[in-house]
Design a protein around this motif. Structure first.
Motif, PDB file in Angstrom:
ATOM      1  N   TYR A  20       0.842  -1.183   0.000  1.00 38.41           N
ATOM      2  CA  TYR A  20       0.000   0.000   0.000  1.00 38.41           C
ATOM      3  C   TYR A  20       0.882   1.240   0.000  1.00 38.41           C
ATOM      4  O   TYR A  20       1.884   1.299   0.728  1.00 38.41           O
ATOM      5  CB  TYR A  20      -0.883   0.042   1.250  1.00 38.41           C
ATOM      6  N   MET A  21       0.499   2.223  -0.812  1.00 42.24           N
ATOM      7  CA  MET A  21       1.216   3.497  -0.831  1.00 42.24           C
ATOM      8  C   MET A  21       0.201   4.636  -0.914  1.00 42.24           C
ATOM      9  O   MET A  21      -0.853   4.509  -1.534  1.00 42.24           O
ATOM     10  CB  MET A  21       2.179   3.566  -2.017  1.00 42.24           C
ATOM     11  N   GLY A  22       0.542   5.758  -0.288  1.00 39.05           N
ATOM     12  CA  GLY A  22      -0.362   6.891  -0.248  1.00 39.05           C
ATOM     13  C   GLY A  22      -0.252   7.812  -1.447  1.00 39.05           C
ATOM     14  O   GLY A  22      -1.137   8.638  -1.684  1.00 39.05           O
ATOM     15  N   LYS A  23       0.828   7.694  -2.231  1.00 43.00           N
ATOM     16  CA  LYS A  23       0.995   8.562  -3.394  1.00 43.00           C
ATOM     17  C   LYS A  23       2.034   7.979  -4.331  1.00 43.00           C
ATOM     18  O   LYS A  23       2.778   7.049  -3.971  1.00 43.00           O
ATOM     19  CB  LYS A  23       1.405   9.971  -2.975  1.00 43.00           C
ATOM     20  N   ARG A  24       2.091   8.526  -5.549  1.00 45.18           N
ATOM     21  CA  ARG A  24       3.043   8.060  -6.562  1.00 45.18           C
ATOM     22  C   ARG A  24       4.022   9.153  -6.987  1.00 45.18           C
ATOM     23  O   ARG A  24       4.992   8.868  -7.668  1.00 45.18           O
ATOM     24  CB  ARG A  24       2.287   7.557  -7.794  1.00 45.18           C
ATOM     25  N   ASP A  25       3.749  10.403  -6.620  1.00 42.05           N
ATOM     26  CA  ASP A  25       4.647  11.516  -6.940  1.00 42.05           C
ATOM     27  C   ASP A  25       5.430  11.911  -5.695  1.00 42.05           C
ATOM     28  O   ASP A  25       4.840  12.147  -4.629  1.00 42.05           O
ATOM     29  CB  ASP A  25       3.852  12.726  -7.430  1.00 42.05           C
ATOM     30  N   PHE A  26       6.758  12.003  -5.830  1.00 41.19           N
ATOM     31  CA  PHE A  26       7.625  12.371  -4.714  1.00 41.19           C
ATOM     32  C   PHE A  26       8.448  13.578  -5.130  1.00 41.19           C
ATOM     33  O   PHE A  26       9.089  13.576  -6.182  1.00 41.19           O
ATOM     34  CB  PHE A  26       8.492  11.182  -4.306  1.00 41.19           C
ATOM     35  N   VAL A  27       8.406  14.599  -4.291  1.00 39.99           N
ATOM     36  CA  VAL A  27       8.878  15.919  -4.684  1.00 39.99           C
ATOM     37  C   VAL A  27      10.328  16.145  -4.285  1.00 39.99           C
ATOM     38  O   VAL A  27      10.721  15.926  -3.129  1.00 39.99           O
ATOM     39  CB  VAL A  27       7.994  17.015  -4.056  1.00 39.99           C
ATOM     40  N   ASP A  28      11.110  16.599  -5.264  1.00 42.10           N
ATOM     41  CA  ASP A  28      12.464  17.079  -5.034  1.00 42.10           C
ATOM     42  C   ASP A  28      12.377  18.590  -4.829  1.00 42.10           C
ATOM     43  O   ASP A  28      12.097  19.331  -5.755  1.00 42.10           O
ATOM     44  CB  ASP A  28      13.342  16.739  -6.243  1.00 42.10           C
ATOM     45  N   ASN A  29      12.581  19.028  -3.587  1.00 44.69           N
ATOM     46  CA  ASN A  29      12.493  20.446  -3.261  1.00 44.69           C
ATOM     47  C   ASN A  29      13.833  21.163  -3.398  1.00 44.69           C
ATOM     48  O   ASN A  29      14.069  22.163  -2.736  1.00 44.69           O
ATOM     49  CB  ASN A  29      11.977  20.623  -1.834  1.00 44.69           C
ATOM     50  N   VAL A  30      14.710  20.627  -4.221  1.00 44.31           N
ATOM     51  CA  VAL A  30      16.045  21.150  -4.491  1.00 44.31           C
ATOM     52  C   VAL A  30      17.001  20.829  -3.337  1.00 44.31           C
ATOM     53  O   VAL A  30      18.058  20.236  -3.542  1.00 44.31           O
ATOM     54  CB  VAL A  30      16.031  22.669  -4.771  1.00 44.31           C
ATOM     55  N   SER A  32      16.084  18.993  -0.563  1.00 40.13           N
ATOM     56  CA  SER A  32      15.739  17.691   0.006  1.00 40.13           C
ATOM     57  C   SER A  32      14.718  17.010  -0.886  1.00 40.13           C
ATOM     58  O   SER A  32      14.052  17.655  -1.701  1.00 40.13           O
ATOM     59  CB  SER A  32      15.186  17.839   1.432  1.00 40.13           C
ATOM     60  N   VAL A  33      14.591  15.689  -0.725  1.00 40.06           N
ATOM     61  CA  VAL A  33      13.655  14.909  -1.522  1.00 40.06           C
ATOM     62  C   VAL A  33      12.751  14.122  -0.577  1.00 40.06           C
ATOM     63  O   VAL A  33      13.219  13.542   0.408  1.00 40.06           O
ATOM     64  CB  VAL A  33      14.378  13.932  -2.471  1.00 40.06           C
ATOM     65  N   GLU A  34      11.459  14.124  -0.862  1.00 45.26           N
ATOM     66  CA  GLU A  34      10.534  13.352  -0.036  1.00 45.26           C
ATOM     67  C   GLU A  34      10.895  11.870  -0.071  1.00 45.26           C
ATOM     68  O   GLU A  34      11.210  11.327  -1.140  1.00 45.26           O
ATOM     69  CB  GLU A  34       9.098  13.525  -0.549  1.00 45.26           C
ATOM     70  N   PRO A  35      10.850  11.182   1.069  1.00 46.18           N
ATOM     71  CA  PRO A  35      11.131   9.744   1.075  1.00 46.18           C
ATOM     72  C   PRO A  35       9.961   8.951   0.510  1.00 46.18           C
ATOM     73  O   PRO A  35       8.826   9.416   0.478  1.00 46.18           O
ATOM     74  CB  PRO A  35      11.333   9.437   2.569  1.00 46.18           C
ATOM     75  N   VAL A  36      10.263   7.747   0.055  1.00 48.92           N
ATOM     76  CA  VAL A  36       9.249   6.828  -0.455  1.00 48.92           C
ATOM     77  C   VAL A  36       8.911   5.851   0.655  1.00 48.92           C
ATOM     78  O   VAL A  36       9.790   5.133   1.145  1.00 48.92           O
ATOM     79  CB  VAL A  36       9.760   6.066  -1.698  1.00 48.92           C
ATOM     80  N   ASP A  37       7.662   5.828   1.082  1.00 47.57           N
ATOM     81  CA  ASP A  37       7.296   4.900   2.145  1.00 47.57           C
ATOM     82  C   ASP A  37       5.918   4.323   1.907  1.00 47.57           C
ATOM     83  O   ASP A  37       5.126   4.830   1.118  1.00 47.57           O
ATOM     84  CB  ASP A  37       7.390   5.557   3.527  1.00 47.57           C
ATOM     85  N   GLY A  38       5.645   3.233   2.569  1.00 40.66           N
ATOM     86  CA  GLY A  38       4.379   2.546   2.433  1.00 40.66           C
ATOM     87  C   GLY A  38       4.299   1.406   3.420  1.00 40.66           C
ATOM     88  O   GLY A  38       5.092   1.321   4.369  1.00 40.66           O
TER      89      GLY A  38
END
Length: 275
Positions: A20-30, A32-38
């Motif tokens: 299960y995952m809550g989203k498919r887009d992960f943002v690179d904010n220059v 830092s980058v959002e981690p991938v979790d589920g």
């Protein structure tokens, strides 16, 4: 008004693993980058002694048959709250961090008559059950989901720095000065780029046209615009024009770099999705 959260769920054919995952887009904010979790849910009976694995991979495809794959694997315990409590004791959180300096999801637009898979950088999460991570994976024991790493640069109120160029003519004593300014540094998909052009013509040459275009850094400029702007000798001329590069107007142009594409979705990504 409350908004309904979206959960992406994938289950293997043999029912041994579900993720299960809550989203498919992960943002690179220059910075830092959002981690991938589920959350990974396993069925001990369906596993039949095998182990469950989750991997995140980045694929760089250059040409039809050349493909390099770099696996990124890092497990760090992290609670997913309500979902973990709902799924019970056989649910386990997974967590990945993107390594530094990885590119965002991107693809080069193929030409109208090109065949095969396009040149691209793609990300994929995969869950499977096997005797070991390196063992042969049975198709009915694996599932995967395409992800996107997208970039979002927050806007600032500061205007962009002007860019100036000078041109000397062999037959003129004084040069021509060209200055271009933008309202800001960052523009999003579908947003017009207002270009302000100022020409100080100290020469004795009559400038008949100024051409403005938006270029990608790699190559392939988007269609340019001729301002129809003239600059008579020894005068200052100013003009502002909007440029709006749209994929809809360039569907058949080979080699344009586009945001990564998920199945059945357009490549255009809007930053509002991360707010």
């Amino acid at each position: 008004m409350s908004t309904r959260s979206v959960i992406f769920k994938k289950i293997t054919t043999d029912k041994s693993v579900v993720f299960y995952m809550g989203k498919r887009d992960f943002v690179d904010n220059v910075n830092s980058v959002e981690p991938v979790d589920g959350v990974l849910l396993i069925d001990p009976g369906a596993l039949d002694g095998r182990k469950a694995f989750v991997t995140l991979s980045c694929t760089f495809r250059y040409g039809r048959d050349d493909m390099d794959v770099m696996g990124i694997v890092r497990f760090t315990p992290r609670s997913r709250g309500k979902l973990l409590r709902k799924l019970g004791d056989n649910a386990y959180p997974f967590f990945f961090e993107f390594p530094d300096n990885l590119p965002c999801s991107v693809g080069l637009q193929p030409g109208p008559h090109d065949s095969g898979k396009q040149c691209a950088v793609e990300f994929e999460i995969k869950a499977f059950s096997a005797e070991s991570q390196d063992a042969k994976i049975r198709k009915r024991s694996a599932v995967k989901l395409m992800l996107r790493k997208v970039q979002y640069a927050p806007e600032t109120d500061e205007p962009a720095e002007p860019v100036t160029r000078s041109r000397d003519f062999v037959t003129a004593d004084k040069p021509l000065h060209l200055e271009v300014t933008l309202e800001k540094d960052t523009f999003y998909h579908g947003e017009a780029i207002n270009v302000n052009v100022s020409v100080t013509n100290n020469s004795n040459k009559n400038i008949k046209n100024i051409i403005v275009s938006v270029d990608q850094l790699r190559q392939n400029p988007w269609p340019s615009r001729i301002l129809g702007m003239q600059s008579p000798p020894e005068q200052v001329s100013k003009r502002s024009t909007p440029l709006l590069p749209l994929l809809a107007d360039n569907k058949e142009r080979r080699g344009i770099a586009l945001d990564g594409k998920l199945k059945h979705e357009d490549t255009t990504w809007h930053p509002q999705a991360c707010e």
